[in-house]
Structure formats: structure tokens, C-alpha cells
Design an enzyme around this catalytic site. Structure first.
Site, PDB file in Angstrom:
ATOM      1  N   PHE A 121       0.816  -1.219   0.000  1.00  0.00           N
ATOM      2  CA  PHE A 121       0.000   0.000   0.000  1.00  0.00           C
ATOM      3  C   PHE A 121       0.848   1.266   0.000  1.00  0.00           C
ATOM      4  O   PHE A 121       0.359   2.347  -0.322  1.00  0.00           O
ATOM      5  CB  PHE A 121      -0.991  -0.005   1.171  1.00  0.00           C
ATOM      6  CG  PHE A 121      -0.484   0.605   2.436  1.00  0.00           C
ATOM      7  CD1 PHE A 121       0.245  -0.136   3.344  1.00  0.00           C
ATOM      8  CD2 PHE A 121      -0.738   1.946   2.711  1.00  0.00           C
ATOM      9  CE1 PHE A 121       0.724   0.433   4.511  1.00  0.00           C
ATOM     10  CE2 PHE A 121      -0.272   2.525   3.883  1.00  0.00           C
ATOM     11  CZ  PHE A 121       0.462   1.767   4.777  1.00  0.00           C
ATOM     12  N   LYS A 122       2.134   1.140   0.344  1.00  0.00           N
ATOM     13  CA  LYS A 122       2.973   2.342   0.377  1.00  0.00           C
ATOM     14  C   LYS A 122       3.104   2.983  -1.004  1.00  0.00           C
ATOM     15  O   LYS A 122       3.406   4.170  -1.105  1.00  0.00           O
ATOM     16  CB  LYS A 122       4.328   2.016   0.982  1.00  0.00           C
ATOM     17  CG  LYS A 122       4.163   1.645   2.456  1.00  0.00           C
ATOM     18  CD  LYS A 122       5.466   1.503   3.198  1.00  0.00           C
ATOM     19  CE  LYS A 122       5.227   1.342   4.689  1.00  0.00           C
ATOM     20  NZ  LYS A 122       4.518   0.084   5.030  1.00  0.00           N
TER      21      LYS A 122
END
Ligand SMILES: *Cc1c(COP(=O)(O)O)cnc(C)c1O
Length: 474
Positions: free
Chosen positions: A112-113
């Protein structure tokens, strides 16, 4: 909109100042000076927007026309999300027993980064190109951040990135996702030491203020508020997917480490979003003990199957305490002094404000991660990464008591964690991309114990500056 520090020592920063500095000069963390309010009608009008359109709406609450003109801001988001492998950017999987999994992992580094770093990279590039300036990013990574940061800036002319990774202490796939990137602005060092050893190098370089200013060094860490800001988009997106009519409270389960996602959630809640959060944590459960007792006691890091969550102190707590104390910076200063001693006592009223919005769920040991991965596979033929499994474990455990729409945010792709999946007795997924990585050429520099790492990296920074400044002069 201006930005200020949680500790009261810095105020009046513009979006650009905030973006480029990352930290507050008083050691605190930056936050917006005022919190905008989003009415139910506005919220409802956002249902049905594309992910990039929603990002523009949310970001426009914090970034004004004078910071970045609307057309440019829209273009930044379009460009950032165009690197995602699915058109929805963040698709939802609706599974058996009402389980909803929000897939945040379709960016280039499969975690998700990418959602926040892809935007951060484009924000950097926007200002640097406009001002014809060059910047060098320094990243010490213990896994996912390095590859997401590399993917965010690879090929950019005005940004070089130096990533330092602890050799043999991250997975082979994680390493290959960094070392197989051959763009000339990407420099990867494999060091024979722990991430703590490498952190010293980053700290040394930033501590040399004249050097770090001369070479325009920056760190895209999650201390940078821009990342929290952009993460609010998936909080709003999830809410509107679960409740487009905007008339119900919603519960979001967040696999938690540094606390970036829950901070984004708390800020959205302050802006009026009817949402509650479950921080799902592994054996590193400082948060759960704190919510029970008010005492935040730091110990040794436990190694689990969910390594991105193997963090004792969720550094974003400083922002959450600030929000929950209604902006009491003298309290924050006092409490953060206590953090240095390893034990903090959080005032009851702050704790109560947190409890109104946040619950903590702890999985103990790796066993519950494995049984959750297995159950989800058996019931749905759907693979989870071990971090997302910590969140799904909450759902399986508490399902009968959940009375409002609920979703689990999945923070990484199962493709990145074949070992955890195999250990759970689930067929290991494979993909073309992962197979290709194993055969791709690599480039990296190895640094051994006993070498002066700081001196080596410093020399690299100087070499990069020389090259880039000369090109700029032509
Ligand atoms: C960074 C990370 C987390 C922790 O997220 P925070 O927002 O810092 O709490 C969880 N899962 C994965 C896979 C991550 O990379």
C-alpha cells in the site's frame, strides 16, 4: 492552508515547505493548522468519483490553488495512479460471510505504500522541475518502503534516490524488487548490518546540516505529512464504497505498524467522516496495552510473519495524541520526552478520545495469522498476505458483534510473501512478474562491516550532485 508542528515550535509552513522538509524543525511532526470540515452532502457527492478524482477532492482541502493550481494537481494524481495495474486503483474483494477486503496493493511494489509514495514522488518532481532544482532522497529500508520509493521516482531527472538495505535480512523478492531497477537515478547499497546500523548513516548525513542543505537531501519517510494526507484518500474511498449514501457509520480494520493509516483515518474522522477504526496488531502490541492501561511501555521488537508491522512504537502516535488532546503541544512535548525513557503515561482524557474512535485487536504468535490465511483460502480460494491476515483475523473473531458495514484494508499483495503462505498450508501463488524478477539482471553495491559507510554514501551524494548540476548548467 498552513502547516505546523505538534510541538508548537514551527508554524505557518506552506504545502511546499511541508513537503520538502518532511520533519518539523523542533523535532515534532507536521500537521495542518486547521482541520477542514466535509459535510454529509459533500461526502455523498463524492460517491462514484474515480480514485484520482476523489484524491483531487480530498487533497484540495489541504492544497490550495496558490500552492498547486488545480489542473496541475489533477495531473499529478492521474500520473501517480496510472502506474497501478488495475483501472479502479483500489478494488474491493467481497468474500464469504460478508468479509470485504480492500486491496491497496496494486501499485508497482505490491504494497500500500505505493499509494502515497507514487504521489509524493510526483509532488517532488513537480516543484523541482518548476524550480530547476535537483534533490537526493535517502532511504533506509527494512522491506517495503525502499521498493515503493524507488518505483515512485525511477527515471525522474530531478531526483536521485539512494536506498540502503540490510543484506540477508529482507526477503529475496523484496531485495530483487530494488536491485533489478536499473534506471540511472537509482542507487542501491546492500549493507552487512541491521536496519538500526543503517539508520545511523541516514542520521549522520542529516545531522550534517550544511551538507544536507547543500545537496538538497530529503527522506520520503512516513514522517512526511504528505503521505498521511494522500492515505486519507483510501479511507474516504473505502467509506464511499461501503456506504455511498453517506448515512451510516463504518468500521475499517487497519493492519497497523507505524500508524500512518490510522492517523489518516483519525484526521478524516475529525473532518466529519463517520468512521471507526480497528488497529490490528501482531505480537508487537504496545498499542493494545496502552489502550487498556494508559501506559505505553516499549520493549524489544518481536519478529513475526508480518514484518512490516514489527514495530514497537507507532511513531505517528504523536499526531494522534495531538489530535486527541485538541492540539495541546505542551502536553505532546512532555509525553514525547517520556517516550525517550521507554514509558509514557497517557492522560485519561486523551485515552478516552482515542477509545471513542479506535479499538485494538491483537493476534498472538504466528499461529492465528496462519489459520486465518488457511481459512480465507479454504472458504474463498483467496490469498491474503500475512499483514492483511492480521486484519481478517479480527473479522473472523468478532464477526457476530460487528453491527455496521466493515472492511479490512489489505496492505500488501500475497505474491510478496510466498513463505508465509506456504507455512500456512495454502497453495503458493505465483506471477509472471515474480518469475521475471528471479531472472533479471541486478545492480547494487555491497558494503561490508568495518567500512566507513557514512563516508561512502557521502561521496556518492557528492558525485550525484556534481553530475546533475553540470547537466543543469549546460
Ligand atoms: C507499512 C505497512 C504496514 C503498516 O502501516 P502503518 O500505516 O504504518 O501502520 C502494514 N502492512 C504493510 C504490508 C506495510 O508495508
Amino acid at each position: 492552508m498552513k502547516y505546523h508542528s505538534t510541538r508548537g515550535g514551527a508554524r505557518g509552513l506552506t504545502f511546499k515547505d511541508m513537503l520538502l522538509s518532511g520533519y518539523a524543525c523542533d523535532g515534532g511532526m507536521l500537521l495542518p493548522e486547521t482541520i477542514p470540515a466535509i459535510s454529509t452532502d459533500t461526502l455523498r457527492s463524492w460517491a462514484g468519483l474515480s480514485y484520482a478524482e476523489l484524491a483531487f477532492k480530498v487533497a484540495s482541502c489541504f492544497i490550495e490553488e496558490s500552492d498547486i493550481p488545480a489542473v496541475d494537481l489533477q495531473a499529478i494524481f492521474e500520473k501517480a495512479y496510472s502506474t497501478f495495474s488495475v483501472p479502479e486503483v483500489v478494488p474491493l474483494a467481497r468474500l464469504k460471510d460478508g468479509l470485504v477486503v480492500v486491496e491497496l496493493f496494486h501499485g508497482r511494489s505490491l504494497a500500500f505504500k505505493d499509494l502515497s509514495l507514487a504521489c509524493l514522488g510526483n509532488f517532488y518532481n513537480y516543484f523541482l522541475t518548476k524550480e530547476n532544482r535537483h534533490m537526493t532522497l535517502l532511504v533506509c529500508t527494512s522491506g517495503d518502503t525502499g521498493s515503493a520509493a524507488i518505483e515512485a521516482v525511477r527515471g525522474f531527472d530531478k531526483v536521485d534516490i539512494i536506498v540502503m538495505l540490510p543484506r540477508d535480512r529482507i526477503t529475496k523478492l523484496q531485495e530483487l524488487m530494488m536491485t533489478t531497477v536499473l534506471d540511472s537515478n537509482v542507487h542501491v547499497y546492500r549493507m552487512d548490518g541491521s536496519s538500526d546500523d543503517i539508520d545511523v548513516v541516514v542520521r549522520d548525513l542529516f545531522a550534517d546540516v550544511p551538507f544536507s542543505q547543500k545537496h538538497n537531501l530529503a527522506s520520503p519517510s512516513s514522517l512526511n505529512f504528505t503521505r498521511v494526507l494522500v492515505q486519507m484518500v483510501h479511507i474516504y474511498y473505502t467509506y464511499l464504497q461501503l456506504c455511498p449514501s453517506a448515512d451510516s457509520e463504518v468500521e475499517m480494520v487497519l493492519p497497523t505498524g507505524g500508524g500512518g493509516n490510522v492517523t489518516a483515518g483519525m484526521l478524516a474522522r475529525e473532518m466529519g467522516l463517520p468512521a471507526k477504526f480497528v488497529c490490528a496488531v501482531n505480537d508487537n502490541n504496545v498499542l493494545s496495552h496502552m489502550m487498556d492501561t494508559g501506559e505505553c511501555k516499549l520493549g524489544d521488537v518481536h519478529v513475526t510473519l508480518a514484518p512490516a508491522m514489527d514495530i514497537q512504537f507507532a511513531y505517528n502516535l504523536e499526531r494522534i495524541w495531538y489530535l486527541c488532546s485538541k492540539g495541546d503541544s505542551s502536553l505532546i512535548k512532555k509525553v514525547m520526552k517520556e517516550v525517550e525513557t521507554g514509558t509514557v503515561n497517557v492522560p485519561l482524557y486523551v485515552l478516552n478520545a482515542m477509545k471513542a474512535a479506535i479499538k485494538v485487536y491483537t493476534v498472538t504468535g504466528d499461529e492465528e495469522i496462519k489459520t486465518t490465511l488457511k481459512r480465507c483460502w479454504d472458504e474463498n480460494q483467496y490469498n491474503l498476505c500475512p499483514h492483511s491476515a492480521v486484519g481478517v483475523a479480527y473479522y473472523y473473531n468478532q464477526k457476530k458483534d460487528i453491527k455496521i458495514p466493515c472492511a479490512v484494508l489489505a496492505t500488501a499483495s500475497p505474491l510478496k510473501f510466498p513463505d508465509a503462505i506456504e507455512a500456512s498450508g495454502v497453495p503458493v501463488p505465483s506471477s509472471e512478474r515474480m518469475r521475471e524478477l528471479l531472472d533479471s539482471p541486478v545492480r547494487h553495491i555491497d558494503l561490508e562491516k568495518g567500512e566507513n559507510w557514512t563516508a561512502v554514501v557521502k561521496a556518492k551524494v557528492e558525485e550525484i550532485s556534481k553530475l546533475k548540476t553540470r547537466v543543469a548548467d549546460l
